[in-house]
Design a protein around this motif. Sequence first.
Motif, mmCIF file in Angstrom:
data_model
loop_
_atom_site.group_PDB
_atom_site.id
_atom_site.type_symbol
_atom_site.label_atom_id
_atom_site.label_comp_id
_atom_site.label_asym_id
_atom_site.label_seq_id
_atom_site.Cartn_x
_atom_site.Cartn_y
_atom_site.Cartn_z
ATOM 1 N N THR A 212 -30.312 10.670 -0.896
ATOM 2 C CA THR A 212 -30.769 11.196 0.797
ATOM 3 C C THR A 212 -31.123 12.684 0.782
ATOM 4 O O THR A 212 -31.489 12.983 1.622
ATOM 5 N N ARG A 213 -29.930 13.069 -0.525
ATOM 6 C CA ARG A 213 -30.030 15.093 -0.383
ATOM 7 C C ARG A 213 -31.189 15.426 0.102
ATOM 8 O O ARG A 213 -32.157 16.132 0.131
ATOM 9 N N ALA A 214 -32.318 14.076 -1.520
ATOM 10 C CA ALA A 214 -34.033 14.778 -1.903
ATOM 11 C C ALA A 214 -34.428 15.208 -0.498
ATOM 12 O O ALA A 214 -35.474 15.743 -0.069
ATOM 13 N N ILE A 215 -34.136 13.690 -0.184
ATOM 14 C CA ILE A 215 -35.456 13.470 1.042
ATOM 15 C C ILE A 215 -34.792 14.885 2.332
ATOM 16 O O ILE A 215 -35.986 15.410 3.118
ATOM 17 N N SER A 216 -33.366 14.467 3.220
ATOM 18 C CA SER A 216 -33.111 16.040 3.447
ATOM 19 C C SER A 216 -33.769 17.819 2.998
ATOM 20 O O SER A 216 -34.014 18.404 4.294
ATOM 21 N N ASP A 217 -33.566 17.741 1.493
ATOM 22 C CA ASP A 217 -34.340 18.678 1.373
ATOM 23 C C ASP A 217 -35.633 19.031 1.471
ATOM 24 O O ASP A 217 -36.452 20.075 2.186
ATOM 25 N N TYR A 218 -36.322 17.757 1.763
ATOM 26 C CA TYR A 218 -38.172 17.834 1.686
ATOM 27 C C TYR A 218 -38.158 18.234 3.227
ATOM 28 O O TYR A 218 -39.030 18.958 3.532
ATOM 29 N N THR A 219 -37.058 17.420 4.026
ATOM 30 C CA THR A 219 -37.568 17.784 5.403
ATOM 31 C C THR A 219 -37.402 18.817 6.227
ATOM 32 O O THR A 219 -38.451 19.691 6.821
ATOM 33 N N GLN A 220 -36.476 18.954 5.377
ATOM 34 C CA GLN A 220 -36.592 21.385 6.054
ATOM 35 C C GLN A 220 -37.478 21.948 5.807
ATOM 36 O O GLN A 220 -37.848 22.840 6.027
ATOM 37 N N THR A 221 -38.122 22.143 3.961
ATOM 38 C CA THR A 221 -39.155 22.576 3.448
ATOM 39 C C THR A 221 -40.072 22.315 4.649
ATOM 40 O O THR A 221 -40.748 23.365 4.672
ATOM 41 N N SER A 223 -40.175 22.031 7.626
ATOM 42 C CA SER A 223 -40.305 21.993 8.852
ATOM 43 C C SER A 223 -40.856 23.672 8.403
ATOM 44 O O SER A 223 -41.078 23.995 9.375
ATOM 45 N N LYS A 224 -40.643 24.322 7.276
ATOM 46 C CA LYS A 224 -41.307 25.791 7.190
ATOM 47 C C LYS A 224 -42.410 25.909 6.393
ATOM 48 O O LYS A 224 -42.760 26.390 6.706
ATOM 49 N N THR A 225 -43.010 24.799 5.476
ATOM 50 C CA THR A 225 -44.314 24.916 5.185
ATOM 51 C C THR A 225 -44.497 23.122 5.678
ATOM 52 O O THR A 225 -44.750 22.608 4.895
ATOM 53 N N PRO A 226 -45.665 23.476 6.429
ATOM 54 C CA PRO A 226 -46.204 21.984 6.742
ATOM 55 C C PRO A 226 -47.590 21.621 6.307
ATOM 56 O O PRO A 226 -47.588 20.615 6.299
ATOM 57 N N ASP A 227 -48.787 22.394 6.013
ATOM 58 C CA ASP A 227 -48.569 21.824 4.920
ATOM 59 C C ASP A 227 -48.720 21.310 2.875
ATOM 60 O O ASP A 227 -48.904 21.020 2.069
ATOM 61 N N LEU A 228 -47.101 21.458 2.902
ATOM 62 C CA LEU A 228 -46.210 20.347 1.832
ATOM 63 C C LEU A 228 -47.202 19.445 1.474
ATOM 64 O O LEU A 228 -47.431 18.591 2.338
ATOM 65 N N PRO A 229 -47.356 19.247 0.401
ATOM 66 C CA PRO A 229 -47.639 17.446 -0.262
ATOM 67 C C PRO A 229 -46.296 16.789 0.040
ATOM 68 O O PRO A 229 -45.795 16.817 0.719
ATOM 69 N N SER A 230 -46.875 15.579 0.014
ATOM 70 C CA SER A 230 -46.234 14.581 0.213
ATOM 71 C C SER A 230 -44.656 14.508 -1.051
ATOM 72 O O SER A 230 -44.939 15.011 -1.683
ATOM 73 N N PHE A 231 -43.454 13.944 -0.118
ATOM 74 C CA PHE A 231 -42.377 13.746 -1.025
ATOM 75 C C PHE A 231 -42.559 13.347 -2.508
ATOM 76 O O PHE A 231 -42.413 13.210 -3.168
ATOM 77 N N GLN A 232 -43.805 11.957 -1.994
ATOM 78 C CA GLN A 232 -43.780 10.868 -3.011
ATOM 79 C C GLN A 232 -44.921 11.497 -4.396
ATOM 80 O O GLN A 232 -44.620 11.291 -5.148
ATOM 81 N N ILE A 340 -39.826 7.871 4.320
ATOM 82 C CA ILE A 340 -40.414 7.414 3.621
ATOM 83 C C ILE A 340 -40.288 6.432 2.242
ATOM 84 O O ILE A 340 -39.439 5.181 3.371
ATOM 85 N N ASP A 341 -41.457 6.311 2.169
ATOM 86 C CA ASP A 341 -41.310 4.228 1.296
ATOM 87 C C ASP A 341 -40.420 3.880 0.968
ATOM 88 O O ASP A 341 -39.932 4.505 -0.247
ATOM 89 N N ARG A 342 -40.135 2.421 1.930
ATOM 90 C CA ARG A 342 -39.059 2.242 0.612
ATOM 91 C C ARG A 342 -39.285 1.946 -0.747
ATOM 92 O O ARG A 342 -38.179 2.449 -1.406
ATOM 93 N N ASP A 343 -40.474 1.200 -1.438
ATOM 94 C CA ASP A 343 -40.529 2.097 -2.815
ATOM 95 C C ASP A 343 -40.430 2.976 -3.098
ATOM 96 O O ASP A 343 -39.777 2.689 -4.129
#
Length: 370
Positions: A212-221, A223-232, A340-343
């Motif tokens: 959950t922390r990693a997803i929250s971290d990614y969500t924050q980043t 919001s500042k960098t819209p062209d970021l690669p996917s979380f996966q 984020i995808d469940r898998d």
Amino acid sequence: MAYVLLGRLLPFSHRLTRTSICLLSLFLSYLCYCALFSTYTIMQNSGDPTPGCQRVSADRKSLLCVLPLSVRPSVVETSRPKTDQRPPSSAHQERHFARNDTPSPPVSNLKFGNKKLPNAIIVGVKKGGTRAVLEFIRIHPDVRAAGTETHFFDRNYDRGLEWYRGLMPRTLESQITMEKTPSYFVTRETPHRISAMSRDTKLIVVVRDPVTRAISDYTQTLSKTPDLPSFQDLAFRNWSLGIVDTSWNAIRIGLYVLHLENWLRYFPLAQIHFVSGERLITDPAGELARVQDFLGLKRIVTDKHFYFNRTKGFPCLKKPESSGSPRCLGKSKGRTHVQIDRDVIEQLRDFYRPYNVKFYEMVGHDFKWE
């Protein structure tokens, strides 16, 4: 008496009426009074700062004042609290036998307390709830905290401890000085540097389910960098083989046990307190009670200070007496996470599980991140 004297001094007094003699007696009494008291005057002045202060000299340039024992300067001064540093007024100066015309500094220039190096530091973790802990604990009257992240031990160490001290708020002897910089927990040099400052420093770590922390971290980043690669794409070196990229900071931070091993080289476990990021949301008063115990503070921050904001999905502080509205954390707190995808989530849980179990064993507490 004036009537008798008048009768002796004026042989023709028998020719005067009784009324005339009375009037002459009053006039002569007034003249005698003026003659006797023209040089020294003893009078009570209602403008004097202390009742019973009598002027015994007509020379107003060299004023002397005799005070009753009950209001002598030594008694007046000792009855005033030591913290009252107000400059003496001109009326107060008249209590002393010698005048002091040197002006006193204004109250606005007086500073109370000292800037001290922190007694306690919130060292991590990012997106775990560190800002909430700081804002909640600083309600306590015996806690003062730096408002911004100082990043002294990871980015500004070469500036020196005096620079660091200058960032701290002024505190009284009985108060605790705190600061929070979440990146300290994952910076390898930080434990040694804090230990060099003081081995007695108390450390607080706010931990949260690493997935959950990693997803929250990614969500924050994001919001500042819209062209970021996917979380996966960022979380895995090879998705099909399930190889996680531990060099990605969002993943690396969640390996709590590895970072804690580094801290335990310099600090005993009893000097580190772990706050549950999940319970901080569901039971903020309970978590803050344990923080106050750890810091050696009286439990003043209680459930009466909180209410749950259903819109943010996060606890907020109830309206302070000095404020017109309740106080919630910033817009980023309670932000909706990216889907984020469940898998992907399940693969990350499998990856973190052995690290979590070892972390539970090391700290003696099961955070139930499953």
